[in-house]
Scaffold this motif. Structure first.
Motif, mmCIF file in Angstrom:
data_model
loop_
_atom_site.group_PDB
_atom_site.id
_atom_site.type_symbol
_atom_site.label_atom_id
_atom_site.label_comp_id
_atom_site.label_asym_id
_atom_site.label_seq_id
_atom_site.Cartn_x
_atom_site.Cartn_y
_atom_site.Cartn_z
ATOM 1 N N THR A 82 -1.531 -0.378 0.765
ATOM 2 C CA THR A 82 -0.426 0.224 -0.470
ATOM 3 C C THR A 82 -0.425 -0.801 -1.493
ATOM 4 O O THR A 82 -0.320 -0.267 -2.756
ATOM 5 N N ASP A 83 -0.321 -1.961 -1.337
ATOM 6 C CA ASP A 83 -0.118 -2.972 -2.088
ATOM 7 C C ASP A 83 -1.477 -3.211 -3.262
ATOM 8 O O ASP A 83 -1.126 -3.282 -4.306
ATOM 9 N N LEU A 84 -2.515 -2.989 -2.577
ATOM 10 C CA LEU A 84 -4.026 -2.976 -3.406
ATOM 11 C C LEU A 84 -3.891 -1.579 -4.106
ATOM 12 O O LEU A 84 -4.314 -1.722 -5.361
ATOM 13 N N VAL A 85 -3.470 -0.375 -3.549
ATOM 14 C CA VAL A 85 -3.614 0.613 -4.489
ATOM 15 C C VAL A 85 -2.519 0.580 -5.678
ATOM 16 O O VAL A 85 -2.761 1.177 -6.691
ATOM 17 N N ASN A 86 -1.408 -0.025 -5.470
ATOM 18 C CA ASN A 86 -0.462 -0.226 -6.418
ATOM 19 C C ASN A 86 -0.730 -1.235 -7.539
ATOM 20 O O ASN A 86 -0.425 -0.893 -8.741
ATOM 21 N N TRP A 87 -1.642 -2.022 -7.201
ATOM 22 C CA TRP A 87 -2.417 -2.946 -8.009
ATOM 23 C C TRP A 87 -3.146 -2.646 -9.113
ATOM 24 O O TRP A 87 -3.226 -2.836 -10.068
#
Length: 214
Positions: A82-87
């Protein structure tokens, strides 16, 4: 942050530009020595050489549980994805061709997200003995439903003819296509995502970005 990801960024980010396009590669193969994920790493390196900031999410190393709305959001693998997708501002998705379709691990990954893909450009890599055209069409369909944009072409690899025993690419046409693909993803991905962000921050009402304003 995963050391491999950190090293990838430090090697590949040539721009020094804090506004450089952030590109996330998704390697969905469950094979430890996947040629598709290996190709994805090569493409991400080229993306960095074109001024973007690349990161890799390897589903073999970071598998996700089968999607359910009841999944524990504190699951470290879900949180990392999730953190990488949002990044990310743009994506490259790599999958093997399984029965003319994408890998189940990739479909499961896509099930976790939708609005996060809007206004972002996607490129596709498929490991296939049959060019993977139906696989790429299915990936484009899934992303289109999430209001993401897709490059009009992708990269298909065949490990038995494109690589030697040392896992080096020997197909000169593939090398050329990777160069074009990396450049186009950065150029068009920057244009599309930049305009989408401007529309998000504007007051215009005749853009689909209206539906993503907070």
């Amino acid at each position: 942050m995963n050391k491999k990801i950190t090293d990838l960024n430090s090697r590949n980010d040539k721009s020094g530009n804090p506004y450089a396009l952030k590109v996330l590669g998704i390697g969905s193969s469950m094979r430890r020595e996947s040629f598709g994920t290996e190709t994805l790493r090569i493409v991400l390196k080229k993306v960095g050489e074109n001024g973007a900031k690349p990161q890799l999410l390897n589903m073999f190393e970071n598998p996700l549980p089968i999607y359910s709305p009841e999944n524990d959001k504190d699951n470290p693998n879900i949180r990392k994805a999730t953190d990488l997708v949002n990044w990310a501002d743009a994506f490259i998705i790599a999958t093997p061709d399984y029965h003319g379709s994408m890998a189940g691990s990739l479909k499961n990954f896509l099930d976790y997200f939708w609005s996060e893909f809007a206004g972002k450009t996607f490129g596709y890599i498929c490991s296939s003995h049959e060019k993977g055209l139906t696989v790429m069409d299915q990936m484009r369909t899934a992303i289109r439903q999430c209001y993401g944009w897709s490059l009009p072409y992708g990269i298909s690899i065949n490990s038995s003819t494109d690589f030697n025993e040392r896992r080096q690419i020997i197909n000169k046409q593939l090398v050329k296509r990777i160069d074009i693909f990396a450049r186009d993803l950065v150029v068009y991905g920057s244009l599309i995502n930049g305009q989408f962000k401007r529309d998000l921050n504007s007051t215009i009402g005749n853009s689909y970005a209206v539906h993503y304003r907070r």
